[in-house]
Design a protein around this motif. Sequence first.
Motif, PDB file in Angstrom:
ATOM      1  N   ALA A 322       0.936  -1.225  -0.093  1.00  0.00           N
ATOM      2  CA  ALA A 322      -0.064  -0.270  -0.221  1.00  0.00           C
ATOM      3  C   ALA A 322       0.939   1.202   0.038  1.00  0.00           C
ATOM      4  N   ARG A 323       2.065   1.341   0.649  1.00  0.00           N
ATOM      5  CA  ARG A 323       3.013   2.348   0.597  1.00  0.00           C
ATOM      6  C   ARG A 323       3.399   2.876  -0.741  1.00  0.00           C
ATOM      7  N   SER A 324       3.833   1.600  -1.347  1.00  0.00           N
ATOM      8  CA  SER A 324       4.337   1.821  -2.784  1.00  0.00           C
ATOM      9  C   SER A 324       3.041   2.507  -3.347  1.00  0.00           C
ATOM     10  N   ALA A 325       1.899   1.996  -3.430  1.00  0.00           N
ATOM     11  CA  ALA A 325       0.723   2.723  -4.072  1.00  0.00           C
ATOM     12  C   ALA A 325       0.658   4.043  -3.675  1.00  0.00           C
ATOM     13  N   PHE A 326       0.844   4.381  -2.428  1.00  0.00           N
ATOM     14  CA  PHE A 326       0.604   6.012  -2.023  1.00  0.00           C
ATOM     15  C   PHE A 326       1.632   6.596  -2.624  1.00  0.00           C
ATOM     16  N   GLY A 327       2.970   6.429  -2.874  1.00  0.00           N
ATOM     17  CA  GLY A 327       3.997   7.073  -3.455  1.00  0.00           C
ATOM     18  C   GLY A 327       3.707   7.154  -4.935  1.00  0.00           C
ATOM     19  N   TYR A 328       3.133   6.424  -5.333  1.00  0.00           N
ATOM     20  CA  TYR A 328       2.803   6.238  -7.026  1.00  0.00           C
ATOM     21  C   TYR A 328       1.769   7.249  -7.333  1.00  0.00           C
ATOM     22  N   ILE A 329       0.712   7.070  -6.554  1.00  0.00           N
ATOM     23  CA  ILE A 329      -0.516   7.769  -6.738  1.00  0.00           C
ATOM     24  C   ILE A 329      -0.209   9.244  -6.571  1.00  0.00           C
ATOM     25  N   ALA A 330       0.592   9.665  -5.475  1.00  0.00           N
ATOM     26  CA  ALA A 330       0.862  10.989  -5.161  1.00  0.00           C
ATOM     27  C   ALA A 330       1.756  11.670  -6.381  1.00  0.00           C
ATOM     28  N   THR A 331       2.489  10.720  -6.873  1.00  0.00           N
ATOM     29  CA  THR A 331       3.560  11.389  -7.854  1.00  0.00           C
ATOM     30  C   THR A 331       2.810  11.635  -8.971  1.00  0.00           C
ATOM     31  N   ASP A 332       2.083  10.526  -9.570  1.00  0.00           N
ATOM     32  CA  ASP A 332       1.536  10.721 -10.698  1.00  0.00           C
ATOM     33  C   ASP A 332       0.472  11.709 -10.872  1.00  0.00           C
ATOM     34  N   ARG A 333      -0.493  11.950  -9.949  1.00  0.00           N
ATOM     35  CA  ARG A 333      -1.363  12.718  -9.998  1.00  0.00           C
ATOM     36  C   ARG A 333      -0.950  14.163  -9.784  1.00  0.00           C
ATOM     37  N   LEU A 334      -0.019  14.326  -8.976  1.00  0.00           N
ATOM     38  CA  LEU A 334       0.799  15.777  -8.872  1.00  0.00           C
ATOM     39  C   LEU A 334       1.417  16.116 -10.174  1.00  0.00           C
ATOM     40  N   LEU A 335       2.271  15.183 -10.861  1.00  0.00           N
ATOM     41  CA  LEU A 335       2.773  15.509 -12.271  1.00  0.00           C
ATOM     42  C   LEU A 335       1.701  15.757 -13.616  1.00  0.00           C
ATOM     43  N   TRP A 336       0.514  14.894 -13.151  1.00  0.00           N
ATOM     44  CA  TRP A 336      -0.505  15.280 -13.974  1.00  0.00           C
ATOM     45  C   TRP A 336      -1.117  16.626 -14.097  1.00  0.00           C
ATOM     46  N   ALA A 337      -1.155  17.045 -12.987  1.00  0.00           N
ATOM     47  CA  ALA A 337      -2.174  18.204 -12.512  1.00  0.00           C
ATOM     48  C   ALA A 337      -1.166  19.471 -13.044  1.00  0.00           C
ATOM     49  N   ILE A 338       0.321  19.306 -12.684  1.00  0.00           N
ATOM     50  CA  ILE A 338       0.973  20.318 -13.359  1.00  0.00           C
ATOM     51  C   ILE A 338       1.021  20.341 -14.700  1.00  0.00           C
ATOM     52  N   SER A 339       1.014  19.402 -15.418  1.00  0.00           N
ATOM     53  CA  SER A 339       0.931  19.297 -16.980  1.00  0.00           C
ATOM     54  C   SER A 339      -0.361  19.812 -17.109  1.00  0.00           C
ATOM     55  N   GLU A 340      -1.448  19.659 -16.573  1.00  0.00           N
ATOM     56  CA  GLU A 340      -2.756  20.105 -16.874  1.00  0.00           C
ATOM     57  C   GLU A 340      -2.758  21.782 -16.809  1.00  0.00           C
ATOM     58  N   ALA A 341      -2.206  22.113 -15.657  1.00  0.00           N
ATOM     59  CA  ALA A 341      -2.308  23.589 -15.377  1.00  0.00           C
ATOM     60  C   ALA A 341      -1.358  24.447 -16.127  1.00  0.00           C
ATOM     61  N   LYS A 342      -0.248  23.564 -16.529  1.00  0.00           N
ATOM     62  CA  LYS A 342       0.762  24.267 -17.290  1.00  0.00           C
ATOM     63  C   LYS A 342       1.631  25.335 -16.356  1.00  0.00           C
ATOM     64  N   THR A 343       1.827  24.905 -15.329  1.00  0.00           N
ATOM     65  CA  THR A 343       2.411  25.739 -14.184  1.00  0.00           C
ATOM     66  C   THR A 343       2.490  24.920 -12.866  1.00  0.00           C
ATOM     67  N   ALA A 344       3.457  25.304 -12.024  1.00  0.00           N
ATOM     68  CA  ALA A 344       3.550  24.623 -10.708  1.00  0.00           C
ATOM     69  C   ALA A 344       2.817  25.364  -9.603  1.00  0.00           C
ATOM     70  N   ASP A 345       2.330  26.477 -10.092  1.00  0.00           N
ATOM     71  CA  ASP A 345       1.757  27.512  -9.129  1.00  0.00           C
ATOM     72  C   ASP A 345       0.694  26.772  -8.250  1.00  0.00           C
ATOM     73  N   ALA A 346       0.440  26.738  -6.740  1.00  0.00           N
ATOM     74  CA  ALA A 346      -0.021  25.870  -6.168  1.00  0.00           C
ATOM     75  C   ALA A 346      -1.564  25.889  -6.264  1.00  0.00           C
ATOM     76  N   ALA A 347      -2.114  27.230  -6.126  1.00  0.00           N
ATOM     77  CA  ALA A 347      -3.336  27.403  -6.329  1.00  0.00           C
ATOM     78  C   ALA A 347      -3.957  26.877  -7.750  1.00  0.00           C
ATOM     79  N   LYS A 348      -3.324  27.061  -8.739  1.00  0.00           N
ATOM     80  CA  LYS A 348      -3.733  26.398 -10.092  1.00  0.00           C
ATOM     81  C   LYS A 348      -3.613  25.037 -10.146  1.00  0.00           C
ATOM     82  N   VAL A 349      -2.711  24.440  -9.367  1.00  0.00           N
ATOM     83  CA  VAL A 349      -2.607  22.951  -9.536  1.00  0.00           C
ATOM     84  C   VAL A 349      -3.534  22.475  -8.460  1.00  0.00           C
ATOM     85  N   ALA A 350      -4.088  23.233  -7.546  1.00  0.00           N
ATOM     86  CA  ALA A 350      -5.003  22.425  -6.645  1.00  0.00           C
ATOM     87  C   ALA A 350      -6.278  22.605  -7.251  1.00  0.00           C
TER      88      ALA A 350
END
Length: 424
Positions: A322-350
């Motif tokens: 489960a810990r492996s899954a946590f790390g994977y999901i957290a990272t994949d979704r973060l990178l997806w959101a930065i890609s979609e927002a086209k920025t790492a600005d916290a408010a836009k990514v959120a």
Amino acid sequence: MNDPELSRRSFINGAALGTAGLALGVPAFIPRLGDAQTDELRIGLVEPTTGIYATYGQSERNGIALAVDQWNEHGGVLKRKVVTLSEDDENDPGKGVQKARKLVQQDECVALIGTINSAISLSVSGAANSLGVIFMDSGGHADDVTGKSCHFNTFRVCHSTWMETHATGFDLAKRFGKRWYLITPDYAFGHALDAGYRDVAKKIGVEIIGDDLVPLTTSDFSPYLTKVESAKPDLLISLVQGDQSVNCLKQANSFGLSKSVPLGGPQAELEVFLSLPKEARVGYWGLEWYYNSPLCIGNSKDNLAHRFIADYRKRYGVPPSARSAFGYIATDRLLWAISEAKTADAAKVARVLEDTKFHSIFEGTTYFRKVDHQLIWPMWIGELRESGSADDANDIFNIVGRQEGDAIEQSTDEKAKVCSMDYP
């Protein structure tokens, strides 16, 4: 745009890695990237590499590394190579804050991932908020992270303690009875679990006949187990984690207690239970994810979960926890959101992450709830076996039940009373 099957490597993210921002090559402003590092997107990891939670931290980092490599194989994020920098939180909230600040202010990381100890999760969440970066809490469970101490920039992947206790409490009472004894670790995570079980107890008439607070430095559980033996409860619920859980269950077995008193708990960590001697592997436990059950990962050998498991086994030689899954999901979704927002600005990514449903590494879909940024996904109940299956020594749980995420977390109305998202 949100079809996870468009890319072989897009296991979790609702959009393929090769679409939208990546394909168009839209220029993006990535905050805190120095001129010398404009070809890198740096992510900071705050995880224990020493102490009682080091094994969990390693499993999370394994999942993180797998997700990062998959994104980099597809061109990175916004044409930048994703790089992770890791710091040991030393199982200390103050150190966690220091390391978080170093990663952002000195190492120019644009977001943070990690934590195991819930007290550190809370401290890093606060630090990330003051620093203005996204924090993906991969493994700290205390309710306050997505409750009274919530922040707009913090998202939690693992389940809240409320979810863990309510997924397991009703099941355990039905199986064993309503006179419970609790052994509780004396820190934020343990206190939150204790409160969750007390809520269950109040709802169904459970009597908690004993509840011992155990310091994190405790290795000898004999004084507590002697009290349990004398109290003769219907069920002993063990809330301790990591090396403490190993010691507690080993000693319960050596005392003969595990043969006379049923055992159970809110959370079973595969890393812990595999290290137990076979005779100490007993009880019914909550599982946040499990790699080998149709109730969790479905039957299709070509779905997202099976592909993640196969790649993880190939890379690390063991199945993911489960810990492996946590790390994977957290990272994949973060990178997806930065890609979609086209920025790492916290408010836009959120805003991109909130309430967006996506396919995950279990059967079904999931989402980060807008009201509190808690990932809403199922939990499972597992019966611990002495030995693994004939073809897999690591497969030590029979999954006997599944509880859906929306049914085990507090309602949005309840959470709105304690969590206020103050966006900049």
